[in-house]
Design an enzyme around this catalytic site. Sequence first.
Site, mmCIF file in Angstrom:
data_model
loop_
_atom_site.group_PDB
_atom_site.id
_atom_site.type_symbol
_atom_site.label_atom_id
_atom_site.label_comp_id
_atom_site.label_asym_id
_atom_site.label_seq_id
_atom_site.Cartn_x
_atom_site.Cartn_y
_atom_site.Cartn_z
ATOM 1 C CE LYS A 55 -4.396 1.117 2.092
ATOM 2 N NZ LYS A 55 -5.100 0.943 0.901
HETATM 3 N N1 PMP Z 1 -7.081 -2.197 -3.541
HETATM 4 C C1 PMP Z 1 -6.726 -0.900 -3.300
HETATM 5 C C2 PMP Z 1 -5.814 -0.422 -4.432
HETATM 6 C C3 PMP Z 1 -7.160 -0.299 -2.166
HETATM 7 O O1 PMP Z 1 -6.559 0.837 -1.855
HETATM 8 C C4 PMP Z 1 -7.799 -1.415 -1.099
HETATM 9 C C5 PMP Z 1 -8.246 -0.241 0.181
HETATM 10 N N2 PMP Z 1 -7.269 -0.594 1.275
HETATM 11 C C6 PMP Z 1 -8.290 -2.354 -1.395
HETATM 12 C C7 PMP Z 1 -8.006 -2.738 -2.531
HETATM 13 C C8 PMP Z 1 -9.138 -3.100 -0.505
HETATM 14 O O2 PMP Z 1 -8.106 -3.680 0.534
HETATM 15 P P1 PMP Z 1 -8.778 -3.876 2.049
HETATM 16 O O3 PMP Z 1 -9.816 -4.689 1.951
HETATM 17 O O4 PMP Z 1 -7.589 -4.439 2.626
HETATM 18 O O5 PMP Z 1 -9.187 -2.594 2.487
#
Ligand code: PMP
Length: 317
Positions: free
Chosen positions: A158
């Site tokens: 991230k």
């Molecule tokens: N893809 C991206 C690019 C994101 O920023 C997120 C949000 N965190 C997600 C998918 C979904 O991930 P999560 O379920 O862990 O929030």
Amino acid sequence: MSETKTYAYFEGKFVPIEDAKVNIMTHAFLYGTAVFEGIRAYWNDKQEEMYIFRLREHIERLFDSMKILDLSLKYSIDELCKLAVELVKRNAPRTDTYIRPSAYKAAQRIGPGLHDNPSEFCMFTVPFGDYFHGAPGLKVQISSWRRVEDNAIPARGKIVGAYANTALAKTDAVRAGFDDCIVLSENGHVSEGSAMNLFMVRQGKLITTPVSANILEGITRASVMEIAEAEFGWKTEVREIDRSELYLADELFFSGTGAQVTPVIEVDRRRIGTGDVGAISAKIKDTYLQICRGEMPKYNRWLTPVYKGTKVGATRS
Ligand code: PMP
């Protein structure tokens, strides 16, 4: 009237949010060299409790992102979990809240290198309601932007800089009158939504894109897969999805911390299924939200209670 201060955790201490400031020469600001997590805390009015959803898994993913960007902190995973609980306690919200920890490269110098570059950490909280302002089903477009490739900026981290890619895709979609978008990889296969993963129901199967499709390995995605199997006996098929399959899907939905579980009812102005929220999407969404609010005790291992509880989340299995 008593003044209530909002605190952030900033470079080793709790400070009023207005004092949590980085220098404009900070590497992360100059080059996007920070990683972060977006974590939701859910307020349960009846139980007068705040539940942080899968806190430990988020902090574990923060550490994975840090590894990719060569960041290292003096805190352990447990310590960061405790700091998150402490910050929410200090700010004492009684509403759904977003917790945003970041680890970042803190050198104040010109030059993009990650080496010889100290790491710092900060975290803040903000009230956070529905990411899509209550829309029951979304109308999306296929973005003309492509998802960042693993050998460009790894999407499984991230990484702040990679969100310029997300921003381009999301902005074009909204300016063109859509709620959001679905982004393809360079190979033309479906990757994910702007900041959420994608599920498709087609020919009686629940399907999602693989971790090799330049997705963030979503914690909600993993939760949805577990809920679908445990509660409804639907095993998720993980495979590449073509753009044209989206048009033929019976149901589509996004999963993510912000998006939670949000049905998609149109892609490129084509109706998905009946054009209404599908039965499977609705069931998964309802179950997911009940779990997040502590209304399905069987899943309390995913929740960290803030005000009365002492437990800190579950460990990665
Ligand atoms: N893809 C991206 C690019 C994101 O920023 C997120 C949000 N965190 C997600 C998918 C979904 O991930 P999560 O379920 O862990 O929030």
